[in-house]
Motif scaffolding. Structure first.
Motif, mmCIF file in Angstrom:
data_model
loop_
_atom_site.group_PDB
_atom_site.id
_atom_site.type_symbol
_atom_site.label_atom_id
_atom_site.label_comp_id
_atom_site.label_asym_id
_atom_site.label_seq_id
_atom_site.Cartn_x
_atom_site.Cartn_y
_atom_site.Cartn_z
ATOM 1 N N LEU A 106 1.089 -1.180 0.013
ATOM 2 C CA LEU A 106 0.045 0.021 -0.049
ATOM 3 C C LEU A 106 0.915 1.188 -0.037
ATOM 4 N N TRP A 107 1.950 1.109 0.863
ATOM 5 C CA TRP A 107 2.975 2.406 0.753
ATOM 6 C C TRP A 107 3.355 2.669 -0.708
ATOM 7 N N ILE A 108 3.694 1.572 -1.332
ATOM 8 C CA ILE A 108 4.270 1.705 -2.756
ATOM 9 C C ILE A 108 3.145 2.318 -3.751
ATOM 10 N N LEU A 109 1.758 1.808 -3.510
ATOM 11 C CA LEU A 109 0.507 2.207 -4.350
ATOM 12 C C LEU A 109 0.476 3.867 -4.067
ATOM 13 N N PHE A 110 0.334 3.974 -2.737
ATOM 14 C CA PHE A 110 0.121 5.509 -2.395
ATOM 15 C C PHE A 110 1.231 6.373 -2.785
ATOM 16 N N SER A 111 2.527 5.892 -2.884
ATOM 17 C CA SER A 111 3.634 6.837 -3.133
ATOM 18 C C SER A 111 3.613 6.812 -4.929
ATOM 19 N N GLY A 112 3.246 5.844 -5.460
ATOM 20 C CA GLY A 112 3.045 5.989 -7.007
ATOM 21 C C GLY A 112 1.986 6.916 -7.188
ATOM 22 N N GLY A 113 0.893 6.823 -6.482
ATOM 23 C CA GLY A 113 -0.132 7.765 -6.629
ATOM 24 C C GLY A 113 0.004 9.258 -6.346
ATOM 25 N N ALA A 183 -0.331 -1.772 -14.322
ATOM 26 C CA ALA A 183 0.285 -2.035 -13.073
ATOM 27 C C ALA A 183 -0.693 -1.818 -11.851
ATOM 28 N N LEU A 184 -1.417 -1.078 -11.973
ATOM 29 C CA LEU A 184 -2.379 -0.763 -10.929
ATOM 30 C C LEU A 184 -3.342 -2.212 -10.689
ATOM 31 N N ALA A 185 -3.867 -2.699 -11.841
ATOM 32 C CA ALA A 185 -4.811 -3.579 -11.795
ATOM 33 C C ALA A 185 -4.178 -4.835 -11.013
ATOM 34 N N LEU A 186 -2.796 -5.125 -11.001
ATOM 35 C CA LEU A 186 -2.285 -6.246 -10.204
ATOM 36 C C LEU A 186 -2.498 -5.971 -8.858
ATOM 37 N N TYR A 187 -3.229 -5.096 -8.317
ATOM 38 C CA TYR A 187 -3.711 -4.925 -6.994
ATOM 39 C C TYR A 187 -5.027 -5.597 -6.613
ATOM 40 N N LEU A 188 -5.543 -5.789 -7.974
ATOM 41 C CA LEU A 188 -7.052 -6.090 -7.927
ATOM 42 C C LEU A 188 -7.366 -7.471 -8.460
ATOM 43 N N VAL A 189 -8.525 -7.881 -8.315
ATOM 44 C CA VAL A 189 -9.492 -8.956 -8.871
ATOM 45 C C VAL A 189 -10.172 -8.417 -10.091
ATOM 46 N N PRO A 190 -10.508 -9.172 -10.963
ATOM 47 C CA PRO A 190 -11.294 -8.581 -12.040
ATOM 48 C C PRO A 190 -12.422 -7.847 -11.587
ATOM 49 N N PHE A 191 -13.372 -8.340 -10.855
ATOM 50 C CA PHE A 191 -14.682 -7.861 -9.934
ATOM 51 C C PHE A 191 -14.051 -6.284 -9.684
ATOM 52 N N SER A 192 -13.093 -6.060 -8.784
ATOM 53 C CA SER A 192 -12.777 -4.704 -8.405
ATOM 54 C C SER A 192 -12.327 -3.879 -9.438
ATOM 55 N N TRP A 195 -14.911 -1.777 -10.425
ATOM 56 C CA TRP A 195 -15.228 -0.649 -9.579
ATOM 57 C C TRP A 195 -14.200 0.443 -9.578
ATOM 58 N N ALA A 196 -12.998 -0.021 -9.634
ATOM 59 C CA ALA A 196 -11.991 1.093 -9.979
ATOM 60 C C ALA A 196 -12.016 1.888 -11.169
ATOM 61 N N ILE A 197 -12.497 1.212 -12.432
ATOM 62 C CA ILE A 197 -12.552 2.012 -13.506
ATOM 63 C C ILE A 197 -13.747 2.993 -13.479
ATOM 64 N N LEU A 198 -15.043 2.387 -12.559
ATOM 65 C CA LEU A 198 -16.286 3.225 -12.574
ATOM 66 C C LEU A 198 -15.861 4.619 -11.639
ATOM 67 N N ILE A 199 -15.202 4.294 -10.394
ATOM 68 C CA ILE A 199 -14.918 5.217 -9.667
ATOM 69 C C ILE A 199 -13.993 6.189 -10.209
ATOM 70 N N PHE A 228 -6.855 9.804 -11.058
ATOM 71 C CA PHE A 228 -8.032 9.246 -10.913
ATOM 72 C C PHE A 228 -8.017 7.714 -10.829
ATOM 73 N N LEU A 229 -7.145 7.299 -11.847
ATOM 74 C CA LEU A 229 -6.957 5.859 -11.596
ATOM 75 C C LEU A 229 -6.240 5.384 -10.609
ATOM 76 N N ALA A 230 -5.382 6.179 -9.834
ATOM 77 C CA ALA A 230 -4.903 5.724 -8.543
ATOM 78 C C ALA A 230 -5.791 5.664 -7.342
ATOM 79 N N LEU A 231 -6.705 6.875 -7.497
ATOM 80 C CA LEU A 231 -7.884 6.950 -6.458
ATOM 81 C C LEU A 231 -8.572 5.899 -6.802
ATOM 82 N N GLY A 232 -9.391 5.688 -7.926
ATOM 83 C CA GLY A 232 -10.081 4.560 -8.010
ATOM 84 C C GLY A 232 -9.503 2.938 -7.501
ATOM 85 N N VAL A 233 -8.502 2.660 -7.893
ATOM 86 C CA VAL A 233 -7.788 1.524 -7.462
ATOM 87 C C VAL A 233 -7.561 1.389 -5.841
#
Ligand SMILES: [Zn+2]
Length: 242
Positions: A106-113, A183-192, A195-199, A228-233
């Protein structure tokens, strides 16, 4: 209890120090200035080299009253904001998970964001190093949560959908966004991922609304989609799917 306290302290200190380093990246990388030369930070107006006491995260900005010690010109408040938000998000990550690998991911995700947001808003570009670090964090997350196959499928779907949009929109969506969602989608399952793209889309539309209403935007207007992608994910990760 003690664990949470210790990790909170580590999160805040690491967040402040790394946030300070992200400022260097955000300022230098888009301008093509080397990270090691000049080695020390300098005032962008008078070029005076900064002393250690001018470089303490947040504190220096407050003590100096937001002005350069040497020439008195205004220092951008973006610097302390980046340092503060990195520390705040690192602290948040401590409370969002009880697994240390997840916390690091999560630290890495937020840093990238944070880095992508600062650079994409200024230059409409998503730097490669931010995509790579996000992918590394995503792999770490996928392994820690035993969802490697699902993560790879998400990355493939995200890449595929955005690649099509990239071509259909005649590059209205940049290729940086295509790489970043993979890269971001690696944090997610397809269902999520859905949601990420919608948000992300809803957030981007809200952001662009003033331009659309005042008709300053037209079909050629580009919206920096990375933040917005970083936020959504970051939100979609925590929407339950099991
Ligand atoms: Zn100066």
């Amino acid at each position: 209890m003690w664990n949470t306290l210790i990790f909170s302290a580590i999160g805040i200190i690491f967040g402040l120090v790394l946030g300070s380093f992200y400022n260097v990246l955000i300022y230098r990388v888009p301008k093509g200035i080397s990270l090691v030369n000049p080695k020390r930070s300098f005032c962008p107006v008078c070029n005076h080299q900064l002393a250690w006491k001018d470089n303490i995260p947040i504190l220096s900005y407050l003590i100096l009253g937001g002005k350069c010690r040497y020439c008195g010109s205004k220092i951008s408040p973006i610097y302390p904001v980046i340092e503060g938000s990195t520390a705040a998000l690192f602290l948040l990550a401590v409370f969002l998970t009880s697994n240390i690998w997840n916390m690091l991911a999560l630290w890495i995700l937020f840093s990238g964001g944070i880095i992508v947001t600062a650079i994409d808003l200024q230059t409409m570009m998503i730097p490669d190093f931010a995509v790579i670090m996000t992918a590394v964090g995503g792999v770490l997350w996928a392994i820690a949560n035993g969802q490697v196959l699902l993560s790879l499928i998400s990355a493939g779907i995200g890449f595929g959908i955005f690649l099509i949009i990239h071509f259909v929109s005649k590059q209205g969506m940049g290729f940086g966004d295509v790489e970043y969602i993979a890269a971001l989608a690696l944090y997610l399952v397809p269902f999520s991922l859905v949601w990420a793209i919608l948000i992300a889309s809803i957030a981007a539309i809200i952001f662009a609304l003033p331009m659309l209403i005042t008709r300053k935007a037209n079909r050629k207007t580009r919206v920096p989609f990375g933040p917005f992608l970083a936020l959504g994910v970051s939100i979609a990760i925590f929407i339950p799917w099991r």
